[in-house]
Design a protein around this motif. Structure first.
Motif, PDB file in Angstrom:
ATOM      1  N   ASP A   1      78.686 -42.844  22.705  1.00  0.00           N
ATOM      2  CA  ASP A   1      77.918 -43.950  23.278  1.00  0.00           C
ATOM      3  C   ASP A   1      78.590 -45.291  22.998  1.00  0.00           C
ATOM      4  O   ASP A   1      78.021 -46.196  22.392  1.00  0.00           O
ATOM      5  CB  ASP A   1      76.485 -43.937  22.731  1.00  0.00           C
TER       6      ASP A   1
ATOM      7  N   GLU B   1      74.539 -41.353  11.144  1.00  0.00           N
ATOM      8  CA  GLU B   1      74.989 -42.501  11.947  1.00  0.00           C
ATOM      9  C   GLU B   1      76.213 -42.169  12.788  1.00  0.00           C
ATOM     10  O   GLU B   1      77.082 -41.401  12.391  1.00  0.00           O
ATOM     11  CB  GLU B   1      75.299 -43.684  11.028  1.00  0.00           C
TER      12      GLU B   1
ATOM     13  N   GLY C   1      76.260 -46.666  18.138  1.00  0.00           N
ATOM     14  CA  GLY C   1      75.070 -46.867  18.962  1.00  0.00           C
ATOM     15  C   GLY C   1      73.759 -46.562  18.295  1.00  0.00           C
ATOM     16  O   GLY C   1      72.713 -47.003  18.765  1.00  0.00           O
ATOM     17  N   THR C   2      73.771 -45.809  17.184  1.00  0.00           N
ATOM     18  CA  THR C   2      72.485 -45.485  16.573  1.00  0.00           C
ATOM     19  C   THR C   2      72.628 -45.116  15.098  1.00  0.00           C
ATOM     20  O   THR C   2      73.649 -44.578  14.662  1.00  0.00           O
ATOM     21  CB  THR C   2      71.787 -44.331  17.320  1.00  0.00           C
TER      22      THR C   2
ATOM     23  N   ASP D   1      64.665 -44.355  14.283  1.00  0.00           N
ATOM     24  CA  ASP D   1      65.802 -44.405  15.194  1.00  0.00           C
ATOM     25  C   ASP D   1      66.146 -45.878  15.439  1.00  0.00           C
ATOM     26  O   ASP D   1      65.365 -46.611  16.053  1.00  0.00           O
ATOM     27  CB  ASP D   1      65.434 -43.707  16.506  1.00  0.00           C
TER      28      ASP D   1
ATOM     29  N   PRO E   1      68.725 -48.485  17.113  1.00  0.00           N
ATOM     30  CA  PRO E   1      69.872 -48.762  17.989  1.00  0.00           C
ATOM     31  C   PRO E   1      70.786 -49.798  17.333  1.00  0.00           C
ATOM     32  O   PRO E   1      70.317 -50.732  16.682  1.00  0.00           O
ATOM     33  CB  PRO E   1      69.227 -49.322  19.260  1.00  0.00           C
ATOM     34  N   THR E   2      72.096 -49.639  17.508  1.00  0.00           N
ATOM     35  CA  THR E   2      73.052 -50.559  16.897  1.00  0.00           C
ATOM     36  C   THR E   2      74.135 -50.943  17.899  1.00  0.00           C
ATOM     37  O   THR E   2      74.334 -50.276  18.913  1.00  0.00           O
ATOM     38  CB  THR E   2      73.717 -49.918  15.658  1.00  0.00           C
TER      39      THR E   2
ATOM     40  N   ALA F   1      75.222 -50.756  22.298  1.00  0.00           N
ATOM     41  CA  ALA F   1      74.148 -49.956  22.891  1.00  0.00           C
ATOM     42  C   ALA F   1      72.807 -50.648  22.719  1.00  0.00           C
ATOM     43  O   ALA F   1      71.966 -50.659  23.632  1.00  0.00           O
ATOM     44  CB  ALA F   1      74.111 -48.567  22.263  1.00  0.00           C
ATOM     45  N   ALA F   2      72.579 -51.244  21.545  1.00  0.00           N
ATOM     46  CA  ALA F   2      71.318 -51.949  21.291  1.00  0.00           C
ATOM     47  C   ALA F   2      71.177 -53.142  22.222  1.00  0.00           C
ATOM     48  O   ALA F   2      70.091 -53.411  22.758  1.00  0.00           O
ATOM     49  CB  ALA F   2      71.256 -52.399  19.838  1.00  0.00           C
TER      50      ALA F   2
ATOM     51  N   PHE G   1      70.819 -51.754  26.117  1.00  0.00           N
ATOM     52  CA  PHE G   1      69.579 -51.055  26.435  1.00  0.00           C
ATOM     53  C   PHE G   1      68.338 -51.769  25.887  1.00  0.00           C
ATOM     54  O   PHE G   1      67.234 -51.258  25.997  1.00  0.00           O
ATOM     55  CB  PHE G   1      69.630 -49.625  25.895  1.00  0.00           C
TER      56      PHE G   1
ATOM     57  N   GLY H   1      67.303 -52.124  22.974  1.00  0.00           N
ATOM     58  CA  GLY H   1      66.614 -51.187  22.093  1.00  0.00           C
ATOM     59  C   GLY H   1      66.048 -51.838  20.852  1.00  0.00           C
ATOM     60  O   GLY H   1      66.640 -52.763  20.288  1.00  0.00           O
TER      61      GLY H   1
ATOM     62  N   THR I   1      74.619 -36.200  15.304  1.00  0.00           N
ATOM     63  CA  THR I   1      74.849 -37.364  14.455  1.00  0.00           C
ATOM     64  C   THR I   1      75.056 -36.909  13.018  1.00  0.00           C
ATOM     65  O   THR I   1      74.198 -36.228  12.453  1.00  0.00           O
ATOM     66  CB  THR I   1      73.661 -38.335  14.542  1.00  0.00           C
TER      67      THR I   1
END
Length: 355
Positions: free
Chosen positions: A11, A265, A268-269, A284, A286-287, A290-291, A294, A296, A345
């Motif tokens: 991701d 980790e 993205g998450t 959960d 998001p990082t 991706a965060a 989206f 998130g 993950t």
């Protein structure tokens, strides 16, 4: 790459601009990506791998990926409402994605993914065009005029099993060359889903019957609608019983979460598994890009054991009917993973984390 077992962190949504060299730049940067699992050791959905495949298409054809897929697929299939770029979408009745649920449902402030992630998720199509694409795979690779666009052996190879899934409950039980494989009532169904920013799409094909069903949504509890709608359609039109979604028993099972506590980790998450007063939770977070892309926010769910194995759990988003499986497992080398949301993950911090 096609069966999502490369181990590339999946991701990575780098925006390398709108130029025709965006995929070339993306792949150059992908060399910096982490390897989340050894090659072929497990299965984890990998968007990054499909952007890499898009670059392979460019190298083989000498065209941009957008042009190649248009000339090689969209045009021969007469897909007049299928595009890859946002300015092309403006020429059609295009639905905007929505985030949140219930009274908090609102239009997404971001239209779609960057062009550099196009092969993984920028194709926009009408339901009729999605079914026209499905027909190609129900007719051994022939287009609407009878032309052989994909050889019959290649069409069959795409649907054949390539990889088993550590979590056979969220999607299918196995994966082909692109296609998800489902076992419904003793019948083999193939398909694929797509989830981007407030958009969710579903496609299922029943080879040998001529049946294909698609659902395109732009917000809300799309998974619940899919479950209700496809169950009814496949039962009525093909006498096929869709698999029953995984769910924990009504009475909580006395299963310890202790062996799985820690932080898992990847790009993205970050997934945090914790327990307090006998109740396990999954957080959960998001990082990174991706965060941002989206929009998130961290989400925390109570974990419910599904069986006595101690490795299979489920969570359920507020307001949803469908549970989301959470599978804890080890690779042959002993490395610990959690499979959630179609991704593997690795454990990075905990009593049995590496290092």
């Amino acid at each position: 790459l096609l069966n999502h077992t490369s181990g590339i962190d999946g991701d990575i949504f780098l925006d390398t601009g709108r130029g025709d060299d965006c995929l070339e730049q993306y792949v150059d940067r992908l060399a910096e990506a982490a390897q989340v699992h050894p090659l072929g050791a497990t299965w984890s959905y990998c968007n990054s791998g499909y952007s890499l495949l898009g670059r392979v298409v460019e190298q083989v054809t000498g065209m941009t990926w957008d042009r190649a897929i248009g000339e090689r697929l969209f045009e021969p299939l007469c897909l007049e409402q299928t595009v890859t770029l946002p300015e092309e979408s403006l020429l059609h009745r295009t639905a905007v994605g929505h985030l949140g649920t219930g009274p908090d449902l609102h239009p997404s402030p971001t239209w779609g993914l960057p062009r550099s992630v196009g092969p993984a998720g920028t194709i926009t199509a009408s339901a009729a065009d999605v079914l026209a694409f499905a027909r190609l795979h129900l007719t051994e690779g022939r287009g609407p005029d009878g032309q052989q666009l994909l050889s019959a052996p290649a069409t069959a190879a795409m649907a054949a099993q390539e990889a088993e899934l550590p979590d056979p409950y969220s999607l299918g039980d196995s994966w082909g060359l692109g296609w998800i494989r489902y076992g419904w009532g003793g019948r083999r169904v193939i398909g694929h889903d797509g989830n981007t920013i407030g958009q969710s799409a579903f496609l299922r094909l029943l080879p040998g019957s001529g049946l294909a069903v698609t659902l395109l949504t732009n917000g809300g509890h799309a998974q619940d609608l899919y479950q209700d709608l496809f169950r009814e359609v496949f039962a009525e039109l093909a006498d096929v019983a869709m698999a029953v979604p995984l769910a924990p028993p009504e009475e909580a099972l006395p299963v310890s979460l202790e062996p799985h506590l820690g932080i898992y980790e990847r790009a993205g998450t970050r997934i945090e598994i914790a327990a307090s007063d006998g109740q396990g939770t999954l957080r959960d977070v998001p990082t990174g890009t991706a965060a941002e892309l989206f929009h998130g926010e961290p989400e925390e769910y109570p974990l419910r054991a599904v069986d006595a194995s101690g490795d299979l759990f489920a969570v359920r988003p507020p307001g949803a009917k469908t549970w989301r499986p959470v599978v804890f497992y080890r690779l042959p080398g002993g490395e610990r993973y959690v499979h959630f949301g179609g991704r593997a993950t690795p454990l990075v911090e905990g009593a049995t984390a590496p290092g």
